[in-house]
Scaffold this motif. Structure first.
Motif, PDB file in Angstrom:
ATOM      1  N   MET A   1       0.853  -1.170   0.000  1.00  0.00           N
ATOM      2  CA  MET A   1       0.000   0.000   0.000  1.00  0.00           C
ATOM      3  C   MET A   1       0.903   1.238   0.000  1.00  0.00           C
ATOM      4  SD  MET A   1      -2.954   1.082   2.738  1.00  0.00           S
ATOM      5  CE  MET A   1      -3.903  -0.385   2.504  1.00  0.00           C
ATOM      6  N   ALA A   2       0.569   2.183  -0.809  1.00  0.00           N
ATOM      7  CA  ALA A   2       1.352   3.417  -0.908  1.00  0.00           C
ATOM      8  C   ALA A   2       1.209   4.264   0.363  1.00  0.00           C
ATOM      9  CB  ALA A   2       0.895   4.229  -2.111  1.00  0.00           C
ATOM     10  N   THR A   3       2.277   4.954   0.716  1.00  0.00           N
ATOM     11  CA  THR A   3       2.229   5.795   1.922  1.00  0.00           C
ATOM     12  C   THR A   3       1.204   6.913   1.777  1.00  0.00           C
ATOM     13  OG1 THR A   3       4.085   7.124   1.132  1.00  0.00           O
ATOM     14  CG2 THR A   3       4.601   5.321   2.630  1.00  0.00           C
ATOM     15  N   SER A   4       0.981   7.396   0.555  1.00  0.00           N
ATOM     16  CA  SER A   4      -0.026   8.443   0.365  1.00  0.00           C
ATOM     17  C   SER A   4      -1.424   7.909   0.679  1.00  0.00           C
ATOM     18  CB  SER A   4       0.023   8.991  -1.064  1.00  0.00           C
ATOM     19  OG  SER A   4      -0.200   7.962  -2.002  1.00  0.00           O
ATOM     20  N   THR A   5      -1.669   6.644   0.351  1.00  0.00           N
ATOM     21  CA  THR A   5      -2.959   6.016   0.669  1.00  0.00           C
ATOM     22  C   THR A   5      -3.125   5.877   2.178  1.00  0.00           C
ATOM     23  OG1 THR A   5      -2.914   4.793  -1.404  1.00  0.00           O
ATOM     24  CG2 THR A   5      -4.388   3.959   0.300  1.00  0.00           C
ATOM     25  N   ILE A   6      -2.073   5.455   2.843  1.00  0.00           N
ATOM     26  CA  ILE A   6      -2.122   5.316   4.295  1.00  0.00           C
ATOM     27  C   ILE A   6      -2.384   6.674   4.934  1.00  0.00           C
ATOM     28  CG2 ILE A   6      -0.750   4.759   6.350  1.00  0.00           C
ATOM     29  CD1 ILE A   6       0.677   2.640   4.589  1.00  0.00           C
ATOM     30  N   ASP A   7      -1.682   7.709   4.464  1.00  0.00           N
ATOM     31  CA  ASP A   7      -1.876   9.065   4.994  1.00  0.00           C
ATOM     32  C   ASP A   7      -3.312   9.546   4.809  1.00  0.00           C
ATOM     33  OD1 ASP A   7       0.769   9.212   5.789  1.00  0.00           O
ATOM     34  OD2 ASP A   7       1.405  10.323   4.009  1.00  0.00           O
ATOM     35  N   ARG A   8      -3.872   9.328   3.636  1.00  0.00           N
ATOM     36  CA  ARG A   8      -5.262   9.755   3.378  1.00  0.00           C
ATOM     37  C   ARG A   8      -6.240   9.026   4.287  1.00  0.00           C
ATOM     38  NH1 ARG A   8      -3.874   9.352  -1.917  1.00  0.00           N
ATOM     39  NH2 ARG A   8      -5.035   7.420  -2.166  1.00  0.00           N
ATOM     40  N   ARG A   9      -6.061   7.729   4.429  1.00  0.00           N
ATOM     41  CA  ARG A   9      -6.965   6.952   5.286  1.00  0.00           C
ATOM     42  C   ARG A   9      -6.814   7.366   6.745  1.00  0.00           C
ATOM     43  NH1 ARG A   9      -6.972   0.860   2.736  1.00  0.00           N
ATOM     44  NH2 ARG A   9      -7.754   1.493   0.690  1.00  0.00           N
ATOM     45  N   TYR A  10      -5.584   7.609   7.140  1.00  0.00           N
ATOM     46  CA  TYR A  10      -5.331   8.039   8.516  1.00  0.00           C
ATOM     47  C   TYR A  10      -6.059   9.351   8.784  1.00  0.00           C
ATOM     48  CZ  TYR A  10      -2.602   9.147  12.733  1.00  0.00           C
ATOM     49  OH  TYR A  10      -2.211   9.469  14.010  1.00  0.00           O
ATOM     50  N   GLU A  11      -5.937  10.307   7.876  1.00  0.00           N
ATOM     51  CA  GLU A  11      -6.630  11.600   8.008  1.00  0.00           C
ATOM     52  C   GLU A  11      -8.141  11.405   8.099  1.00  0.00           C
ATOM     53  OE1 GLU A  11      -5.538  14.702   8.474  1.00  0.00           O
ATOM     54  OE2 GLU A  11      -3.489  13.921   8.517  1.00  0.00           O
ATOM     55  N   LYS A  12      -8.663  10.554   7.236  1.00  0.00           N
ATOM     56  CA  LYS A  12     -10.105  10.292   7.204  1.00  0.00           C
ATOM     57  C   LYS A  12     -10.595   9.754   8.553  1.00  0.00           C
ATOM     58  CE  LYS A  12     -13.451   7.153   5.113  1.00  0.00           C
ATOM     59  NZ  LYS A  12     -13.641   6.061   4.148  1.00  0.00           N
ATOM     60  N   TYR A  13      -9.894   8.767   9.078  1.00  0.00           N
ATOM     61  CA  TYR A  13     -10.343   8.145  10.320  1.00  0.00           C
ATOM     62  C   TYR A  13     -10.068   9.011  11.547  1.00  0.00           C
ATOM     63  CZ  TYR A  13     -11.427   4.180   7.437  1.00  0.00           C
ATOM     64  OH  TYR A  13     -11.967   3.381   6.466  1.00  0.00           O
ATOM     65  N   LEU A  14      -9.070   9.872  11.475  1.00  0.00           N
ATOM     66  CA  LEU A  14      -8.866  10.830  12.559  1.00  0.00           C
ATOM     67  C   LEU A  14     -10.059  11.765  12.665  1.00  0.00           C
ATOM     68  CD1 LEU A  14      -5.128  11.948  12.281  1.00  0.00           C
ATOM     69  CD2 LEU A  14      -6.190  10.714  14.160  1.00  0.00           C
ATOM     70  N   LYS A  15     -10.501  12.266  11.515  1.00  0.00           N
ATOM     71  CA  LYS A  15     -11.641  13.184  11.499  1.00  0.00           C
ATOM     72  C   LYS A  15     -12.916  12.501  11.970  1.00  0.00           C
ATOM     73  CE  LYS A  15      -9.792  16.152   7.917  1.00  0.00           C
ATOM     74  NZ  LYS A  15      -9.859  16.573   6.527  1.00  0.00           N
ATOM     75  N   LEU A  16     -13.136  11.273  11.504  1.00  0.00           N
ATOM     76  CA  LEU A  16     -14.351  10.542  11.883  1.00  0.00           C
ATOM     77  C   LEU A  16     -14.376  10.204  13.376  1.00  0.00           C
ATOM     78  CD1 LEU A  16     -14.720   8.031   8.901  1.00  0.00           C
ATOM     79  CD2 LEU A  16     -16.249   9.929   9.474  1.00  0.00           C
ATOM     80  N   SER A  17     -13.229   9.865  13.925  1.00  0.00           N
ATOM     81  CA  SER A  17     -13.192   9.413  15.318  1.00  0.00           C
ATOM     82  C   SER A  17     -13.021  10.543  16.326  1.00  0.00           C
ATOM     83  CB  SER A  17     -12.047   8.412  15.510  1.00  0.00           C
ATOM     84  OG  SER A  17     -10.807   9.063  15.332  1.00  0.00           O
ATOM     85  N   GLY A  18     -12.400  11.636  15.881  1.00  0.00           N
ATOM     86  CA  GLY A  18     -12.168  12.744  16.796  1.00  0.00           C
ATOM     87  C   GLY A  18     -11.008  12.522  17.748  1.00  0.00           C
ATOM     88  N   VAL A  19     -10.187  11.500  17.493  1.00  0.00           N
ATOM     89  CA  VAL A  19      -9.026  11.265  18.357  1.00  0.00           C
ATOM     90  C   VAL A  19      -7.848  12.110  17.884  1.00  0.00           C
ATOM     91  CG1 VAL A  19      -9.719   8.932  18.988  1.00  0.00           C
ATOM     92  CG2 VAL A  19      -8.219   9.252  17.045  1.00  0.00           C
TER      93      VAL A  19
END
Length: 60
Positions: A1-19
């Motif tokens: 998996m590309a690091t850019s994909t990991i970064d995008r998913r990480y950002e997405k789930y940070l926003k959704l979870s509020g952590v």
């Protein structure tokens, strides 16, 4: 998996979870702490962290 994909998913789930954002190395330490809390075999923890020495894995 590309690091850019990991970064995008990480950002997405940070926003959704509020952590709060943590660094990748902090994920590693959190995972190790979780395994210790669950009384996982120290050899398994060392292997998952990529250590050859069980003692080194437990003091990190």
């Amino acid at each position: 998996m590309a690091t850019s994909t990991i970064d995008r998913r990480y950002e997405k789930y940070l926003k959704l979870s509020g952590v709060k954002r943590i660094l990748i190395h902090e994920f590693r330490r959190s995972h190790a702490s979780y395994l210790i809390h669950k009384r996982c075999n120290p050899l398994v923890i060392a292997q998952r962290l990529g250590h050859k020495n069980v003692v080194k894995a437990l003091i990190m």
